[in-house]
Design an enzyme around this catalytic site. Structure first.
Site, PDB file in Angstrom:
ATOM      1  CG  ASP A  89       7.944  15.045 -31.106  1.00 30.15           C
ATOM      2  OD1 ASP A  89       8.132  15.651 -30.038  1.00 30.15           O
ATOM      3  OD2 ASP A  89       6.900  15.131 -31.770  1.00 30.15           O
ATOM      4  CG  ASP A 270       7.349  18.329 -26.762  1.00 26.48           C
ATOM      5  OD1 ASP A 270       7.912  17.456 -27.435  1.00 26.48           O
ATOM      6  OD2 ASP A 270       6.434  19.042 -27.206  1.00 26.48           O
TER       7      ASP A 270
END
Length: 380
Positions: A89, A270
């Protein structure tokens, strides 16, 4: 001379550590098959996480849109190694996994870290608490040996989840954050920084290739860039400020007409977000322009019209990155097409968009910590 150049290229390519990523079956499909999706969406609407630590409140997009496609890869923790499937992430900085300390019923469906079985495990006196609008997790901070492929980080700080609620059927065992140290709420050094500081990687970069259709084939690579995963040249975009994978975006347009980001805005790249997220008013306008109709918290179009819908163009650093309808309208297990643009509930003083996996499946992405920039190119 040619032989020396070839040898150098071979040696350099061997310095790149590639971790296969697997696209796992999502909650959307699971719940849709059980006719439970709409009820779940009403009860657990998408929200950004509210993360709290001692003396601070940091709001970052940590667990996002878990009902969509997610890409997980294997790491190991401990001696002997215990394997976990984690989400890599770029929107967060910390590593945490589920543990045998967990008292929640939900933990029974995950791989749990067994600290007593690791000879290199070391406890600390620190705790962490992560609060979400739809759930929460908290636990203790520990240290142990973490391996990402051939990369080894000894005495690495990470979190052991002890208690959680609201995270039914999350299809991974934890999260490995790849953002900057200032985004860490555990207060330690993130694993990528440890690897970089110890000279374990040849270059302070990592990159993502997310497969468009096949469950396999996706990769996160550390220490360099394999050019076989993209075509053309990498277009480098400087970060707005050091400390977050956020870049300036020029505009968003459809049929050569600006529909959002008029005059420029911020875009967070992201890998931990499945969808394309933006301000409510602008998202509503996009949904209206493509004729999407609401159904619960989702918006749908007939799959028969997807090929007639326009592309949505994201202009970054003067270069257009088209997102065709086939990418932003996705067919679910019931044969219906939902739109992958949703409201970003995080209120900011500036217009902020989150470019998630819908965008990154089309564009190979490189995250360069050495030069504080992001590289984008057409994925193969």
């Amino acid at each position: 001379m040619k032989w020396l150049v070839l040898l150098a290229l071979v040696v350099f390519s061997e310095c790149i550590v590639k971790i296969p990523l697997m696209k796992v079956k999502t909650m959307r499909n699971t719940l849709s098959e059980k006719n439970m999706l709409n009820n779940f969406l009403r009860e657990h609407a998408y929200r950004l996480s509210q993360i709290s630590s001692r003396g601070s409140n940091i709001t970052i997009p940590l667990l996002r849109n878990i009902m969509e496609m997610v890409y997980v890869g294997n790491i190991t923790i401990g001696t002997p190694p215990q394997k976990f499937q984690v989400l890599f992430d770029t929107g967060s900085s910390d590593l945490w996994v589920h543990s045998v300390f967990c008292t929640s019923r939900l933990c029974s469906s995950h791989i749990l870290f067994r600290h007593l079985e690791s000879s290199t495990y070391r406890p600390t006196n620190k705790t962490f608490s992560i609060e979400y609008n739809s759930g929460r997790t908290k636990g203790v901070v520990a240290r142990d040996t973490v391996r990402i492929g051939d990369l080894v980080s000894t005495d690495q700080q990470f979190g052991l989840s002890m208690e959680q609620s609201g995270f039914e059927e999350i299809p991974f065992d934890g999260i490995l954050g790849l953002s900057y140290p200032n985004m860490s709420f555990m207060g330690g050094i993130p694993i990528f920084d440890n690897l970089k500081n110890r000279g374990a990687i040849s270059e302070p970069v990592f990159a993502f290739y997310l497969s468009k259709s096949k469950p396999e084939g996706s990769v996160v690579m550390f220490g360099g860039v394999d050019k076989s995963y993209y075509q053309g040249t990498l277009n480098w975009v400087p970060l707005i400020e050091k400390g977050k994978w956020c870049i300036h975006m020029d505009r968003i347009s459809m049929n050569r007409r600006v529909i959002a980001c008029n005059g420029g805005c911020e875009a967070i790249v992201d890998t931990g977000s499945s969808l394309m997220l933006g301000p409510r008013r602008l998202i509503s306008n996009i949904l209206r322009l493509i004729g999407a109709m609401p159904r619960g918290s989702e918006h749908y179009v007939p799959c028969s019209v997807v090929n007639t819908l326009p592309s949505i163009d994201f202009t970054i650093n003067g270069i257009n990155y088209p997102l065709p309808a086939q990418a932003y309208a996705m067919e679910d297990s019931d044969g219906e097409c939902y739109i992958t643009f949703e409201e970003n509930p995080l209120s900011t003083s500036t217009e902020t968009w989150i470019l998630g996996d819908v965008f990154l499946r089309l564009y190979f992405s490189v995250f360069d910590r050495g030069n504080d920039r992001i590289g984008l190119a057409q994925a193969v």
